[in-house]
Design a protein around this motif. Structure first.
Motif, PDB file in Angstrom:
ATOM      1  N   PHE A 278      39.920  39.571  28.844  1.00 37.65           N
ATOM      2  CA  PHE A 278      40.941  38.697  29.406  1.00 37.65           C
ATOM      3  C   PHE A 278      42.070  39.523  30.028  1.00 37.65           C
ATOM      4  O   PHE A 278      42.547  39.220  31.120  1.00 37.65           O
ATOM      5  N   ALA A 279      42.480  40.596  29.356  1.00 32.04           N
ATOM      6  CA  ALA A 279      43.529  41.471  29.875  1.00 32.04           C
ATOM      7  C   ALA A 279      43.086  42.116  31.190  1.00 32.04           C
ATOM      8  O   ALA A 279      43.879  42.222  32.143  1.00 32.04           O
ATOM      9  N   GLU A 280      41.830  42.518  31.250  1.00 36.04           N
ATOM     10  CA  GLU A 280      41.277  43.110  32.473  1.00 36.04           C
ATOM     11  C   GLU A 280      41.326  42.102  33.621  1.00 36.04           C
ATOM     12  O   GLU A 280      41.689  42.433  34.749  1.00 36.04           O
ATOM     13  N   PHE A 281      40.946  40.857  33.335  1.00 36.39           N
ATOM     14  CA  PHE A 281      41.001  39.797  34.345  1.00 36.39           C
ATOM     15  C   PHE A 281      42.436  39.596  34.838  1.00 36.39           C
ATOM     16  O   PHE A 281      42.680  39.507  36.040  1.00 36.39           O
ATOM     17  N   CYS A 282      43.392  39.544  33.917  1.00 30.23           N
ATOM     18  CA  CYS A 282      44.793  39.347  34.295  1.00 30.23           C
ATOM     19  C   CYS A 282      45.278  40.484  35.195  1.00 30.23           C
ATOM     20  O   CYS A 282      45.982  40.247  36.182  1.00 30.23           O
ATOM     21  N   ALA A 283      44.900  41.713  34.868  1.00 29.39           N
ATOM     22  CA  ALA A 283      45.297  42.867  35.674  1.00 29.39           C
ATOM     23  C   ALA A 283      44.724  42.766  37.080  1.00 29.39           C
ATOM     24  O   ALA A 283      45.420  43.021  38.072  1.00 29.39           O
ATOM     25  N   HIS A 284      43.462  42.375  37.177  1.00 28.50           N
ATOM     26  CA  HIS A 284      42.817  42.217  38.479  1.00 28.50           C
ATOM     27  C   HIS A 284      43.514  41.132  39.295  1.00 28.50           C
ATOM     28  O   HIS A 284      43.798  41.319  40.483  1.00 28.50           O
ATOM     29  N   MET A 285      43.784  40.005  38.664  1.00 25.28           N
ATOM     30  CA  MET A 285      44.433  38.900  39.366  1.00 25.28           C
ATOM     31  C   MET A 285      45.808  39.307  39.885  1.00 25.28           C
ATOM     32  O   MET A 285      46.201  38.919  40.982  1.00 25.28           O
ATOM     33  N   GLY A 286      46.531  40.104  39.114  1.00 28.47           N
ATOM     34  CA  GLY A 286      47.862  40.530  39.517  1.00 28.47           C
ATOM     35  C   GLY A 286      47.872  41.416  40.744  1.00 28.47           C
ATOM     36  O   GLY A 286      48.873  41.491  41.455  1.00 28.47           O
ATOM     37  N   VAL A 287      46.753  42.066  41.022  1.00 29.63           N
ATOM     38  CA  VAL A 287      46.631  42.931  42.193  1.00 29.63           C
ATOM     39  C   VAL A 287      46.122  42.144  43.396  1.00 29.63           C
ATOM     40  O   VAL A 287      46.604  42.315  44.513  1.00 29.63           O
ATOM     41  N   SER A 288      45.152  41.271  43.175  1.00 27.39           N
ATOM     42  CA  SER A 288      44.488  40.572  44.279  1.00 27.39           C
ATOM     43  C   SER A 288      45.206  39.299  44.731  1.00 27.39           C
ATOM     44  O   SER A 288      45.035  38.874  45.871  1.00 27.39           O
ATOM     45  N   TYR A 289      45.974  38.696  43.842  1.00 34.08           N
ATOM     46  CA  TYR A 289      46.589  37.397  44.134  1.00 34.08           C
ATOM     47  C   TYR A 289      48.024  37.376  43.629  1.00 34.08           C
ATOM     48  O   TYR A 289      48.357  38.013  42.633  1.00 34.08           O
ATOM     49  N   ARG A 290      48.856  36.638  44.288  1.00 33.69           N
ATOM     50  CA  ARG A 290      50.187  36.320  43.775  1.00 33.69           C
ATOM     51  C   ARG A 290      50.223  34.801  43.737  1.00 33.69           C
ATOM     52  O   ARG A 290      50.173  34.154  44.784  1.00 33.69           O
ATOM     53  N   GLU A 291      50.287  34.245  42.537  1.00 33.13           N
ATOM     54  CA  GLU A 291      50.210  32.793  42.396  1.00 33.13           C
ATOM     55  C   GLU A 291      51.360  32.261  41.544  1.00 33.13           C
ATOM     56  O   GLU A 291      51.822  32.919  40.619  1.00 33.13           O
ATOM     57  N   ARG A 292      51.767  31.069  41.893  1.00 44.94           N
ATOM     58  CA  ARG A 292      52.751  30.316  41.118  1.00 44.94           C
ATOM     59  C   ARG A 292      52.183  28.919  40.932  1.00 44.94           C
ATOM     60  O   ARG A 292      51.715  28.300  41.881  1.00 44.94           O
ATOM     61  N   LEU A 293      52.229  28.445  39.694  1.00 46.19           N
ATOM     62  CA  LEU A 293      51.730  27.111  39.382  1.00 46.19           C
ATOM     63  C   LEU A 293      52.899  26.134  39.364  1.00 46.19           C
ATOM     64  O   LEU A 293      53.921  26.397  38.729  1.00 46.19           O
ATOM     65  N   GLU A 294      52.722  25.025  40.065  1.00 47.21           N
ATOM     66  CA  GLU A 294      53.773  24.004  40.131  1.00 47.21           C
ATOM     67  C   GLU A 294      53.196  22.661  39.705  1.00 47.21           C
ATOM     68  O   GLU A 294      51.986  22.482  39.639  1.00 47.21           O
ATOM     69  N   ASP A 295      54.088  21.738  39.418  1.00 44.93           N
ATOM     70  CA  ASP A 295      53.712  20.372  39.015  1.00 44.93           C
ATOM     71  C   ASP A 295      52.750  20.396  37.825  1.00 44.93           C
ATOM     72  O   ASP A 295      51.761  19.661  37.797  1.00 44.93           O
TER      73      ASP A 295
END
Length: 132
Positions: A45-62
């Protein structure tokens, strides 16, 4: 308790705080992502989070969080506002494309920790947005 756990998880997500997200999950977390392989355990899970932080910048709303009466299962619905920063293998080339995507997730909860996260979104919609 369960509602606040899920809210803390998403607050950490929006703060780009993977350590905060990891604090919400169990050691044996089962992470099921849309169109992807199941990941087992905190390290994966930590590896996935690290990958996501490099490839995507996301903000969740609503964000809307729903919890069953026993507090051991929850769901959330939200809208992802993102930017695609680095090309993921098998997906279109990234060059900062922005996207807005409805999504949702399901959770199992045990002993005050998230033990399963299953995320759903419309991959075809995302591909269309970043390919336009």
């Amino acid at each position: 308790m369960s509602h606040s756990l899920i809210a803390a998880y998403y607050a950490a997500f929006n703060a780009e705080d993977p350590a905060g997200m990891l604090a919400c999950v169990s050691d044996d977390i089962e992470h099921r992502v849309n169109e992807g392989a199941v990941r087992h355990g905190r390290a994966a899970f930590a590896e996935f989070c690290a990958h996501m932080g490099v490839s995507y910048r996301e903000r969740l709303e609503d964000i809307e969080i729903f919890v069953n009466s026993r507090g051991d299962r929850a769901a959330a619905e939200f809208v992802v506002h993102g930017a695609y920063l680095q090309t993921d293998p098998g997906l279109p080339a990234a060059h900062g494309q922005r996207y807005i995507l409805p999504a949702g997730a399901f959770f199992d909860i045990r002993d005050g920790k998230i033990t399963r996260i299953t995320t759903f979104y419309n991959l075809a919609d995302w591909i269309a947005q970043v390919s336009a």
